[in-house]
Design an enzyme around this catalytic site. Structure first.
Site, PDB file in Angstrom:
ATOM      1  N   VAL A   1      24.808  45.429  39.829  1.00 42.26           N
ATOM      2  CA  VAL A   1      25.068  46.781  40.322  1.00 42.26           C
ATOM      3  C   VAL A   1      24.898  47.773  39.178  1.00 42.26           C
ATOM      4  CG1 VAL A   1      27.585  46.683  40.005  1.00 42.26           C
ATOM      5  CG2 VAL A   1      26.628  48.233  41.681  1.00 42.26           C
TER       6      VAL A   1
ATOM      7  N   GLY B   1      35.455  53.915  41.757  1.00 38.71           N
ATOM      8  CA  GLY B   1      34.364  53.605  42.689  1.00 38.71           C
ATOM      9  C   GLY B   1      34.732  52.375  43.487  1.00 38.71           C
TER      10      GLY B   1
ATOM     11  N   ARG C   1      34.319  62.207  37.925  1.00 37.64           N
ATOM     12  CA  ARG C   1      33.643  63.502  38.006  1.00 37.64           C
ATOM     13  C   ARG C   1      34.166  64.342  39.162  1.00 37.64           C
ATOM     14  NH1 ARG C   1      27.454  62.010  37.847  1.00 37.64           N
ATOM     15  NH2 ARG C   1      28.178  60.729  39.585  1.00 37.64           N
TER      16      ARG C   1
ATOM     17  N   ARG D   1      31.242  48.231  31.060  1.00 34.47           N
ATOM     18  CA  ARG D   1      30.248  47.890  30.044  1.00 34.47           C
ATOM     19  C   ARG D   1      30.882  48.148  28.681  1.00 34.47           C
ATOM     20  NH1 ARG D   1      27.974  45.627  33.575  1.00 34.47           N
ATOM     21  NH2 ARG D   1      25.828  45.909  34.322  1.00 34.47           N
TER      22      ARG D   1
ATOM     23  N   ASP E   1      36.065  41.996  29.427  1.00 36.44           N
ATOM     24  CA  ASP E   1      35.047  41.118  30.013  1.00 36.44           C
ATOM     25  C   ASP E   1      33.675  41.519  29.474  1.00 36.44           C
ATOM     26  OD1 ASP E   1      33.957  39.170  31.835  1.00 36.44           O
ATOM     27  OD2 ASP E   1      33.382  40.815  33.174  1.00 36.44           O
TER      28      ASP E   1
ATOM     29  N   HIS F   1      31.747  38.260  30.116  1.00 35.78           N
ATOM     30  CA  HIS F   1      31.040  38.968  31.197  1.00 35.78           C
ATOM     31  C   HIS F   1      30.897  38.105  32.460  1.00 35.78           C
ATOM     32  CE1 HIS F   1      28.091  42.525  31.893  1.00 35.78           C
ATOM     33  NE2 HIS F   1      28.613  42.121  33.033  1.00 35.78           N
ATOM     34  N   ILE F   2      32.054  37.724  33.000  1.00 37.50           N
ATOM     35  CA  ILE F   2      32.038  36.855  34.188  1.00 37.50           C
ATOM     36  C   ILE F   2      32.634  37.553  35.417  1.00 37.50           C
ATOM     37  CG2 ILE F   2      32.058  34.664  32.905  1.00 37.50           C
ATOM     38  CD1 ILE F   2      35.157  34.577  33.525  1.00 37.50           C
ATOM     39  N   GLY F   3      32.659  38.884  35.377  1.00 34.28           N
ATOM     40  CA  GLY F   3      33.284  39.637  36.476  1.00 34.28           C
ATOM     41  C   GLY F   3      32.856  39.191  37.861  1.00 34.28           C
TER      42      GLY F   3
HETATM   43  P1  NDP Z   1      30.483  52.555  41.785  1.00 39.95           P
HETATM   44  O1  NDP Z   1      29.289  53.417  41.643  1.00 39.95           O
HETATM   45  O2  NDP Z   1      30.971  52.233  43.150  1.00 39.95           O
HETATM   46  O3  NDP Z   1      31.709  53.159  40.973  1.00 39.95           O
HETATM   47  C1  NDP Z   1      31.592  53.769  39.744  1.00 39.95           C
HETATM   48  C2  NDP Z   1      32.573  54.910  39.713  1.00 39.95           C
HETATM   49  O4  NDP Z   1      32.584  55.497  38.411  1.00 39.95           O
HETATM   50  C3  NDP Z   1      32.241  56.004  40.710  1.00 39.95           C
HETATM   51  O5  NDP Z   1      33.369  56.291  41.472  1.00 39.95           O
HETATM   52  C4  NDP Z   1      31.870  57.181  39.847  1.00 39.95           C
HETATM   53  O6  NDP Z   1      32.289  58.361  40.468  1.00 39.95           O
HETATM   54  C5  NDP Z   1      32.671  56.907  38.585  1.00 39.95           C
HETATM   55  N1  NDP Z   1      32.173  57.632  37.425  1.00 39.95           N
HETATM   56  C6  NDP Z   1      30.916  58.023  37.133  1.00 39.95           C
HETATM   57  N2  NDP Z   1      30.897  58.706  35.987  1.00 39.95           N
HETATM   58  C7  NDP Z   1      32.173  58.751  35.542  1.00 39.95           C
HETATM   59  C8  NDP Z   1      32.805  59.336  34.429  1.00 39.95           C
HETATM   60  N3  NDP Z   1      32.103  60.053  33.543  1.00 39.95           N
HETATM   61  N4  NDP Z   1      34.144  59.189  34.297  1.00 39.95           N
HETATM   62  C9  NDP Z   1      34.861  58.500  35.194  1.00 39.95           C
HETATM   63  N5  NDP Z   1      34.295  57.945  36.293  1.00 39.95           N
HETATM   64  C10 NDP Z   1      32.987  58.060  36.462  1.00 39.95           C
HETATM   65  O7  NDP Z   1      30.150  51.211  40.997  1.00 39.95           O
HETATM   66  P2  NDP Z   1      30.933  49.834  41.017  1.00 39.95           P
HETATM   67  O8  NDP Z   1      32.366  50.094  41.170  1.00 39.95           O
HETATM   68  O9  NDP Z   1      30.276  48.917  41.952  1.00 39.95           O
HETATM   69  O10 NDP Z   1      30.605  49.312  39.530  1.00 39.95           O
HETATM   70  C11 NDP Z   1      31.020  50.042  38.403  1.00 39.95           C
HETATM   71  C12 NDP Z   1      30.449  49.442  37.131  1.00 39.95           C
HETATM   72  O11 NDP Z   1      31.077  48.206  36.861  1.00 39.95           O
HETATM   73  C13 NDP Z   1      28.966  49.104  37.171  1.00 39.95           C
HETATM   74  O12 NDP Z   1      28.173  50.236  36.871  1.00 39.95           O
HETATM   75  C14 NDP Z   1      28.824  48.017  36.145  1.00 39.95           C
HETATM   76  O13 NDP Z   1      28.512  48.575  34.892  1.00 39.95           O
HETATM   77  C15 NDP Z   1      30.205  47.396  36.078  1.00 39.95           C
HETATM   78  N6  NDP Z   1      30.261  46.048  36.632  1.00 39.95           N
HETATM   79  C16 NDP Z   1      30.652  45.025  35.807  1.00 39.95           C
HETATM   80  C17 NDP Z   1      30.781  43.752  36.287  1.00 39.95           C
HETATM   81  C18 NDP Z   1      31.213  42.638  35.404  1.00 39.95           C
HETATM   82  O14 NDP Z   1      30.780  41.511  35.606  1.00 39.95           O
HETATM   83  N7  NDP Z   1      32.076  42.891  34.434  1.00 39.95           N
HETATM   84  C19 NDP Z   1      30.462  43.419  37.686  1.00 39.95           C
HETATM   85  C20 NDP Z   1      30.065  44.567  38.464  1.00 39.95           C
HETATM   86  C21 NDP Z   1      29.972  45.820  37.938  1.00 39.95           C
HETATM   87  P3  NDP Z   1      31.323  59.608  40.676  1.00 39.95           P
HETATM   88  O15 NDP Z   1      29.925  59.094  40.730  1.00 39.95           O
HETATM   89  O16 NDP Z   1      31.800  60.244  41.900  1.00 39.95           O
HETATM   90  O17 NDP Z   1      31.569  60.411  39.478  1.00 39.95           O
HETATM   91  C1  DGY Z   2      26.749  44.019  37.266  1.00 38.29           C
HETATM   92  O1  DGY Z   2      26.358  43.656  38.387  1.00 38.29           O
HETATM   93  O2  DGY Z   2      26.520  45.133  36.806  1.00 38.29           O
HETATM   94  C2  DGY Z   2      27.579  43.050  36.476  1.00 38.29           C
HETATM   95  O3  DGY Z   2      27.782  43.420  35.193  1.00 38.29           O
HETATM   96  C3  DGY Z   2      27.218  41.617  36.633  1.00 38.29           C
HETATM   97  O4  DGY Z   2      27.515  41.208  37.918  1.00 38.29           O
END
Ligand code: NDP
Ligand code: DGY
Length: 324
Positions: free
Chosen positions: A79, A160, A183, A242, A266, A290-292
């Site tokens: 994602v 999010g 935001r 990240r 993670d 990084h096993i989320g």
């Molecule tokens: P979403 O897009 O659903 O959520 C991200 C949220 O972050 C949105 O609500 C967005 O709100 C908000 N956001 C954007 N910019 C900012 C900012 N400057 N300050 C605070 N909030 C902000 O994505 P997901 O929840 O699906 O995933 C989020 C992230 O998690 C991914 O981009 C990825 O990097 C990471 N991830 C890591 C994993 C792992 O294995 N550790 C697994 C999956 C994801 P808005 O756009 O309204 O500002």
């Molecule tokens: C993602 O999808 O961004 C994660 O970091 C791995 O699933």
């Protein structure tokens, strides 16, 4: 008619995803279970119509130049998309598919596990069994005490899909409240009685700060020396977004000097983290690699979704999840 050519950068993606691609495409599947080398990526991408990549593959102008103008589709099995140079991709009118939502539950679950492991010092406590610490103290009134979650103010940076799912899972632990920043205010925050606050307010007031926003120019190094200095000394930082959102040297300093109590990560910088990195020496830092999203079902769905994104785009149909 020639089938479109697709490069898959990793050999160990689930077979069900490879089958989806093979039905419609000529697939070049890299043999290795480790990341494709930069040289192989630059060589193999040449002449391909589509790319199936992972977050470990940096897709920048050099890769896109090497690919040639026929490359019109990228499917990333993630994602997060900070490994893709979106400006270059958009300039070339390449479509991108990704994997939102299908990994939300697994990642939220892992975030909660990491939060518990950090606030209750699980890894450190496990080490006490093997390093003789337990043998010495048997049971101590204050030994291995952590902050726990009952009554904690939890601040979520980025409410999010994953942030909201984490908040829902934390509420039954009798936390005091959820705050979030981002935001814009989110109507869905009402589901967790989430209070919209500024980033500065959130870091000053939270006992547990959880990062679930994407990495981009606005969030890179969002947590630096000034932010750690303004956090509560009992605060715990959890990062499952990240590594780049956190200035890691500032975090090491904060953990060593007691500016904050602990961190659970993670994600970090770089990945993989060198085995002798300073963070690995800190008892108050819980590290997982990084096993989320790492449940078999989730990863299989992510892979098949990525393959379906590519096949649909090649056939001119809407992708299950299109980023651009
Ligand atoms: P979403 O897009 O659903 O959520 C991200 C949220 O972050 C949105 O609500 C967005 O709100 C908000 N956001 C954007 N910019 C900012 C900012 N400057 N300050 C605070 N909030 C902000 O994505 P997901 O929840 O699906 O995933 C989020 C992230 O998690 C991914 O981009 C990825 O990097 C990471 N991830 C890591 C994993 C792992 O294995 N550790 C697994 C999956 C994801 P808005 O756009 O309204 O500002
Ligand atoms: C993602 O999808 O961004 C994660 O970091 C791995 O699933």
């Amino acid at each position: 008619m020639n089938k479109p050519k697709v490069l898959v950068t990793r050999g160990d993606i689930p077979k069900s995803a490879v089958s989806i691609l093979e039905e419609k495409c000529e697939v070049e599947l890299m043999p290795d279970h480790s990341p494709i080398s930069r040289i192989d990526l630059l060589n193999k991408i040449s002449g391909k119509d589509a790319l199936f990549c992972l977050l470990t593959d940096k897709i920048d102008h050099e890769v896109l130049d090497k690919a040639g103008p026929q490359l019109k589709i990228i499917g990333t099995m993630s994602v997060g998309y900070d490994h893709l140079d979106m400006n270059e991709i958009k300039k070339r009118k390449i479509s991108v598919g990704y994997t939102p939502n299908v990994l939300t539950a697994a990642t939220a679950e892992l975030t909660v596990a990491l939060t518990l492991a950090t606030t209750r010092r699980l890894f450190e406590a496990h080490d006490e069994i093997t390093n003789g610490g337990w043998a010495k103290c048997a049971w101590g009134p204050l030994w291995m005490c952590g902050g726990g979650l009952v009554g904690a103010k939890v601040g979520i940076v980025g409410l999010g899909s994953i942030g909201l799912a984490v908040a829902k899972r934390l509420l039954p632990f009798d936390i005091a409240k959820i705050m979030y920043c981002g935001r814009q205010e989110k109507p869905e925050a009402a589901q967790v009685s989430g209070e919209y606050v500024t980033f500065d307010h959130l870091i000053k007031e939270s006992d547990v700060v959880i990062i679930t926003c994407p990495l981009n120019d606005a969030t890179r190094n969002m947590f630096g020396p000034a932010q750690f200095a303004s956090m509560k000394t009992n605060a715990v930082l959890i990062n499952t977004s990240r590594g780049g959102v956190v200035d890691q040297s500032a975090l090491v300093h904060a953990l060593k000097t007691g500016q904050i109590t602990a961190a659970g990560l993670d994600v970090m910088t770089p990945e993989p983290l060198p085995v002798d990195h300073e963070l690995t020496q800190l008892k108050n830092c819980v590290l997982i690699p990084h096993i989320g999203s790492a449940t078999l079902q989730t990863r299989t769905t992510m892979a098949t979704m990525t393959a379906q994104n590519i096949v649909n785009a090649l056939e001119g149909k809407p992708m299950p999840a299109q980023l651009c």
